[in-house]
Design a protein around this motif. Structure first.
Motif, PDB file in Angstrom:
ATOM      1  N   ALA A   3      15.305  33.644  95.273  1.00 30.02           N
ATOM      2  CA  ALA A   3      14.987  33.019  96.568  1.00 30.02           C
ATOM      3  C   ALA A   3      13.521  32.622  96.623  1.00 30.02           C
ATOM      4  N   SER A   4      13.242  31.495  97.258  1.00 31.71           N
ATOM      5  CA  SER A   4      11.860  31.077  97.496  1.00 31.71           C
ATOM      6  C   SER A   4      11.475  31.221  98.959  1.00 31.71           C
ATOM      7  N   ARG A   5      12.471  31.324  99.827  1.00 27.53           N
ATOM      8  CA  ARG A   5      12.223  31.563 101.248  1.00 27.53           C
ATOM      9  C   ARG A   5      13.107  32.709 101.717  1.00 27.53           C
ATOM     10  N   VAL A   6      12.498  33.618 102.474  1.00 30.77           N
ATOM     11  CA  VAL A   6      13.180  34.823 102.942  1.00 30.77           C
ATOM     12  C   VAL A   6      12.861  35.011 104.422  1.00 30.77           C
ATOM     13  N   VAL A   7      13.832  35.493 105.180  1.00 29.55           N
ATOM     14  CA  VAL A   7      13.631  35.831 106.585  1.00 29.55           C
ATOM     15  C   VAL A   7      13.600  37.348 106.712  1.00 29.55           C
ATOM     16  N   VAL A   8      12.653  37.865 107.490  1.00 25.38           N
ATOM     17  CA  VAL A   8      12.546  39.293 107.770  1.00 25.38           C
ATOM     18  C   VAL A   8      12.667  39.483 109.276  1.00 25.38           C
ATOM     19  N   LEU A   9      13.580  40.338 109.722  1.00 28.31           N
ATOM     20  CA  LEU A   9      13.792  40.572 111.143  1.00 28.31           C
ATOM     21  C   LEU A   9      13.360  41.986 111.504  1.00 28.31           C
ATOM     22  N   ASP A  10      12.453  42.075 112.458  1.00 34.86           N
ATOM     23  CA  ASP A  10      11.907  43.354 112.907  1.00 34.86           C
ATOM     24  C   ASP A  10      12.650  43.802 114.161  1.00 34.86           C
ATOM     25  N   GLN A  11      13.780  44.481 113.972  1.00 42.56           N
ATOM     26  CA  GLN A  11      14.588  45.042 115.049  1.00 42.56           C
ATOM     27  C   GLN A  11      15.138  43.983 116.009  1.00 42.56           C
ATOM     28  N   VAL A  12      15.653  42.902 115.466  1.00 41.52           N
ATOM     29  CA  VAL A  12      16.398  41.926 116.277  1.00 41.52           C
ATOM     30  C   VAL A  12      17.801  42.485 116.473  1.00 41.52           C
ATOM     31  N   THR A  13      18.143  42.835 117.698  1.00 43.19           N
ATOM     32  CA  THR A  13      19.367  43.588 117.973  1.00 43.19           C
ATOM     33  C   THR A  13      20.527  42.747 118.491  1.00 43.19           C
ATOM     34  N   ASP A  14      20.256  41.590 119.044  1.00 42.08           N
ATOM     35  CA  ASP A  14      21.321  40.788 119.636  1.00 42.08           C
ATOM     36  C   ASP A  14      22.136  40.104 118.532  1.00 42.08           C
ATOM     37  N   PRO A  15      23.455  40.340 118.449  1.00 37.97           N
ATOM     38  CA  PRO A  15      24.240  39.757 117.357  1.00 37.97           C
ATOM     39  C   PRO A  15      24.314  38.236 117.411  1.00 37.97           C
ATOM     40  N   HIS A  16      24.243  37.647 118.601  1.00 38.19           N
ATOM     41  CA  HIS A  16      24.267  36.185 118.701  1.00 38.19           C
ATOM     42  C   HIS A  16      22.967  35.593 118.147  1.00 38.19           C
ATOM     43  N   ASN A  17      21.834  36.201 118.496  1.00 36.82           N
ATOM     44  CA  ASN A  17      20.564  35.745 117.936  1.00 36.82           C
ATOM     45  C   ASN A  17      20.521  35.950 116.433  1.00 36.82           C
ATOM     46  N   PHE A  18      20.935  37.121 115.989  1.00 32.77           N
ATOM     47  CA  PHE A  18      20.937  37.449 114.566  1.00 32.77           C
ATOM     48  C   PHE A  18      21.814  36.439 113.810  1.00 32.77           C
ATOM     49  N   GLY A  19      23.011  36.191 114.338  1.00 38.43           N
ATOM     50  CA  GLY A  19      23.919  35.256 113.686  1.00 38.43           C
ATOM     51  C   GLY A  19      23.363  33.847 113.654  1.00 38.43           C
ATOM     52  N   ALA A  20      22.750  33.411 114.758  1.00 40.71           N
ATOM     53  CA  ALA A  20      22.166  32.073 114.788  1.00 40.71           C
ATOM     54  C   ALA A  20      21.030  31.944 113.782  1.00 40.71           C
ATOM     55  N   ILE A  21      20.250  33.013 113.601  1.00 44.44           N
ATOM     56  CA  ILE A  21      19.173  32.999 112.597  1.00 44.44           C
ATOM     57  C   ILE A  21      19.773  32.887 111.202  1.00 44.44           C
ATOM     58  N   LEU A  22      20.848  33.616 110.935  1.00 42.09           N
ATOM     59  CA  LEU A  22      21.520  33.496 109.639  1.00 42.09           C
ATOM     60  C   LEU A  22      22.002  32.075 109.393  1.00 42.09           C
ATOM     61  N   ARG A  23      22.539  31.445 110.422  1.00 43.67           N
ATOM     62  CA  ARG A  23      23.011  30.063 110.266  1.00 43.67           C
ATOM     63  C   ARG A  23      21.852  29.135 109.915  1.00 43.67           C
ATOM     64  N   SER A  24      20.723  29.287 110.611  1.00 40.24           N
ATOM     65  CA  SER A  24      19.553  28.460 110.309  1.00 40.24           C
ATOM     66  C   SER A  24      19.029  28.746 108.910  1.00 40.24           C
ATOM     67  N   ALA A  25      19.048  30.021 108.513  1.00 36.38           N
ATOM     68  CA  ALA A  25      18.598  30.379 107.168  1.00 36.38           C
ATOM     69  C   ALA A  25      19.451  29.684 106.115  1.00 36.38           C
ATOM     70  N   ALA A  26      20.764  29.657 106.324  1.00 37.22           N
ATOM     71  CA  ALA A  26      21.654  28.993 105.376  1.00 37.22           C
ATOM     72  C   ALA A  26      21.412  27.493 105.342  1.00 37.22           C
ATOM     73  N   VAL A  27      21.198  26.892 106.513  1.00 36.60           N
ATOM     74  CA  VAL A  27      20.984  25.444 106.591  1.00 36.60           C
ATOM     75  C   VAL A  27      19.675  25.038 105.921  1.00 36.60           C
ATOM     76  N   PHE A  28      18.610  25.821 106.129  1.00 33.14           N
ATOM     77  CA  PHE A  28      17.287  25.424 105.657  1.00 33.14           C
ATOM     78  C   PHE A  28      16.864  26.136 104.365  1.00 33.14           C
TER      79      PHE A  28
END
Length: 283
Positions: free
Chosen positions: A135-160
């Motif tokens: 990987a050349s880009r990685v996302v780190v989440l510091d206690q993001v607890t909301d599953p909708h936010n977490f899932g949306a971040i995963l979707r953006s990570a996959a897209v970008f």
């Protein structure tokens, strides 16, 4: 590589990130401090079922998933076939044809299943090194607890093009149906490592050659103006509270998103999408 260290401070400054249901600083009464799952708890309250077309079709195509039970309506069967997944030919498991209400009865109340649900084994547990391999880009989440936010971040990570996501083992949501539905297939595309100590994981990322950028509403540099290296880790803080003090202190730099309107903050998943687009744009 442009590296800057931010000195520590006794208190946290506002992160510029807001929860989808709360204002800054976690204002929201009893919902401001949700309790995360215990170590190894991955299934959540949905008994291991994923649901919705994007989440299920991505899981069916993921070689590290083992399908245990596939539930379909007749309409969903036809839709799967249109996506190149035909019963008895392309699917790794025999499907059960049920009515929509019968499927709904096996899922959490209100789950929008679109006539399809899949019970699966959990994703494999990965180390930071394993998740970040290649990987050349990685996302780190510091206690993001909301599953909708977490899932949306995963979707953006996959897209970008972010190949991995690092999160805390405690105070993060289960990798189950709600999160998978929000990720729209991203849960199967981005490798995830759950860690006990996020600061130690950040140090591991640095050892792997990643430049660690904390996203903060009062960061000393604007992200579009900051020259990044070939390997970047983007750190995002919890909804409302933002990055914790030790997390902030271990980032190489704190960066902010430019804002010109009266409102100065974004929901954490929206902020992640904007920042990941900016990092992908310059790659």
């Amino acid at each position: 590589m442009n590296k800057r260290k931010r000195p520590g401070s006794a208190g946290q400054k506002p992160s510029g990130l807001e929860d989808r249901n709360r204002g800054p600083r976690g204002q929201g009464g009893a919902h401001s401090q949700p309790r995360g799952p215990q170590r190894g708890h991955k299934g959540g309250g949905d008994e291991g079922f994923l649901y919705g077309f994007h989440a299920v079709s991505a899981a069916l195509r993921n070689p590290v998933r083992r399908a245990q039970r596939l539930l379909l309506t007749r309409n969903a069967e036809a839709e799967l076939a249109s996506q190149g997944l035909s019963l008895g030919k392309d699917l790794p498991i025999q499907a059960e044809i049920l009515g929509g209400d019968e499927i709904a009865a096996l899922l959490p109340p209100g789950a929008v299943h679109q006539g399809i649900a899949l019970k699966v084994t959990p994703l494999p547990e990965l180390t930071v090194d394993e998740a970040c391999d290649g990987a050349s880009r990685v996302v780190v989440l510091d206690q993001v607890t909301d599953p909708h936010n977490f899932g949306a971040i995963l979707r953006s990570a996959a897209v970008f093009g972010a190949g991995a996501l690092i999160t805390t083992d405690r105070n993060s949501p289960p990798l189950g149906g709600v999160l998978a539905k929000a990720a729209s297939g991203g849960l199967e595309k981005v490798r995830i490592a759950k860690v006990t100590n996020l600061v130690r994981a950040i140090d591991e990322l640095k050892d792997l050659g990643f430049e660690v950028i904390g996203l903060d509403g009062e960061g000393e540099v604007s992200l579009p103006e900051f020259k990044t290296g070939p390997k970047t880790a983007l750190v995002l803080g919890a909804e409302g509270a933002g990055l914790r003090r030790l997390t902030r202190e271990h980032c190489d730099v704190l960066a902010r998103l430019p804002a010109s309107g009266e409102m100065r903050s974004l929901n954490v998943s929206n902020a992640a999408a904007v920042a990941l687009y900016e990092l992908a744009r310059r790659a």
